[in-house]
Structure formats: structure tokens, C-alpha cells
Design a protein around this motif. Sequence first.
Motif: not given
Lengths: 222, 222
Positions: A92-93, A65, A96-97, A87-90
Motif C-alpha cells: 500500500r505504501r 482504492f 500510494a507512492w 507485506q500489505r503495508a509495503e
Amino acid sequence: MRRLYHLSFEPACRKIRLVLAEKKLEFSCVQEPVWERRETFLALNPAGDVPVLVEPEGRPLWDDFTICEYLEEVYPNPTMLGNTPDQRAEVRRLMAWFDRKFGREVSDNLVGEKIRKRFMGKMTPNSSAIRAGKQNIHYHLDYIAYLTEQRNWLAGSDLSLADITAAAHISVIDYLGDIPWAQHPGAQAWYARFKSRPAMRDILADNFSGIKPSAHYADLDF
Amino acid sequence: MRRLYHLSFEPACRKIRLVLAEKKLEFSCVQEPVWERRETFLALNPAGDVPVLVEPEGRPLWDDFTICEYLEEVYPNPTMLGNTPDQRAEVRRLMAWFDRKFGREVSDNLVGEKIRKRFMGKMTPNSSAIRAGKQNIHYHLDYIAYLTEQRNWLAGSDLSLADITAAAHISVIDYLGDIPWAQHPGAQAWYARFKSRPAMRDILADNFSGIKPSAHYADLDF
């Protein structure tokens, strides 16, 4: 020269090779037998695992990471995370998935039993873990199909660390021949597109001593 | 209002409460019994676990890494990651140390056996796992002492997500009374400083049904 300490069949390490290649950053690779706990390696990374990236004239970066975020900050073009906080949160989500959820439910069971155990000298894979991994993979492949029905790539219109992370895991399991592609044409179409990227070339040439790759592993029209 | 779906004794959730409090961002909390797999919660987060943060008028954010990076991007002051790529790499390296390494070696054994198992209806903790957790904790506390001999806080001169992450794990284990403070004065001095921060107040008031906190859990002079 930038140097990556890695194990070529660890998804977290493949992720870094793919990011470096997509960003066109040159690097050399060192296979690091982490189970030997070499002193010079522990001096680089007291946590004792891979990947570790040593930038030219830089100090060692750990873990995957951290390395991804660092590379994105220092070499932002092309971006593998996106241009807005949303966008970055999507991205990174979805990272993580695949790293955490897919990792625990699929990779730990299949890569863990068939590859990691060999390194540790434990030669008998746990068949119920393998069965669980093969069962769990279906809804993850469905999820890839669902996402790419709505989007060009997993996290949006552009290729990102979401695709890279998913492919890092899936490519190892595909080497083992454990991806039921015939039942998942949507996921297959996404992986075929990813597989044809120049960044994948090195990974498709990987060979694991004692385990032959599946017949279609390096085939771009599988 | 910003809303956090969490479990108050999960380190990853405590980390988000601490980041929000240090950044002085208001939020309300919802305890989410993830094992019930409530449909409305799965609609927020198909991965089905906590923490999930729903920003005002925003879409749900998951997982804890994603949430921390998002909050840092959107509310950069005060920073919990640092101001240069090198500083941020050091903070993220230590976050990974505590979330992944300490998590696997200590929290999974102690919090996993004593708290998570209760939720899952498995009431008998595995005593060899608990022994392993109690043995593993020593060198992590030594590492905290080693870092704070050279630095004001774990990752450098300023408080950061490295301290927050370490404290998120340690505070849960301290509730259980499993931190051998008497043998680790250096780590204790660091935790005493962290514990006295206003951001810790809520966490020190947490109560887990069926398990009393250790006598010194909420005591600032322990």
C-alpha cells in the motif's frame, strides 16, 4: 456480468483492469465521458468520476482504492496485496507512492497536459508542466531500479498492486513516448517483465484518437 | 511507544490521531516541518510527507490510507471499517469522497491558502481559491445531512473512518471559521455528536501560531 466504467488512458482505471485480469475475473468495459456528466452515470456515482466497478448483482464501487480493497477481500486468490500486515503495508505504501507522488509529479504533468486537457476542450498543453513531468520522472525510475535490485518485484518476492499501480501510470506515459528508457535499464528490465504478462494485452492494444502510440508501446522487446 | 510524525492542521494527520484515539492506542506526537526536508525524517519516509506512524519496534508506515488499513488489520477492535466487504466498501467510498473530492474542492482551497501557504513562506492567499472553497462546501454539508437522515453515522449504524475522515477535514476548516453552520443544521447535528467524543479532545485544544481559532471551535454546544 461485472462492468467497469472507465477511461482507458487514466492510470487509476488501468489499475483496475490489471487487477481484474490478474485475478482472472471477467468484466466488460464502458468508456465513460465523465465531462458530459451523464445523469445515469451520476446516479451510479455522485462523485462523477471513474473508475466505477459494478459487480454482478452488486452496487457500484468507487473509487480505485475502494475497488482494489474490495476485490482483494472478496476474491483473495491470487492476492495482490500480500499475506501479512507488514507485506500489505509495503504494497500500500508503494501504491500510494505511485498514485499520489508519481501521480502529482509526473502523470498530472504529462497525462494531464497531453491527454486530459483534450477531453476538456483545452488544446494547448502547458510546456513548463511537461518539462517538469519529464524531469521528475528520472528519480522515480531510479527508485524502481533500486527496489528491484533488492527484490523480485517492487514490494517483495511476488507481483502485487505496487507493480500494477506503477505500470498503470508508466504505460500511459510510455504510450506518449515520454519514458527515457535508454537511461534507465533497471526500470526497463522490470517493465519488460511486467509488459509480457497476459494481463497487459488489452492495455497494449489501446488506441487514443488523435495521438499515435510510441513506436515501442506494444513491443515486448523494446 | 508508538510515534506519529504529523502536522496538526493537516486533515490526513488528524485522521490518524482520531483513529488511534478511537482504538484507544497510545501514541506520542512529533510535529514534522516537512518543508525543511530533514535528513533523519527522509530516512523514515523518502516521500517526505506526513503522516508517518512508527509502531513500537516497527518500521515506519506511510501514507494515511496505508496507516488506517494497517491499524485496522492489527488492532481490529473496535473496527473503524465495518464487518462485511459491502460495509467496508461504503466506508472506503466515503473516505475517498472526503479525502479526495472534499479535499480537492474545499480543503485545498481553504486550508491550502490560509495555512499551508504560510509554511511555504508564501503569505498572500489567493482570494478566488478561497471563494471557490467557500462555495463548494455547501453541497458537501448537504451530503452529510442527506446521509445522516438515513443513517446513524455517515456510512451506516456505527461510527467509522467515514465520519473520522469528514471530521478531520471539517475540524480544520471550522478552526478557520469557514463552516456556514447556520445554513446546515443537519451537518451541524452530526458534527456536534462527533465533536463530543473523547477522541476529539486533543484536536479541539490545537492552536495554530498566528491564527486564532473561531469562537466556537472548541465549544461542544455551538
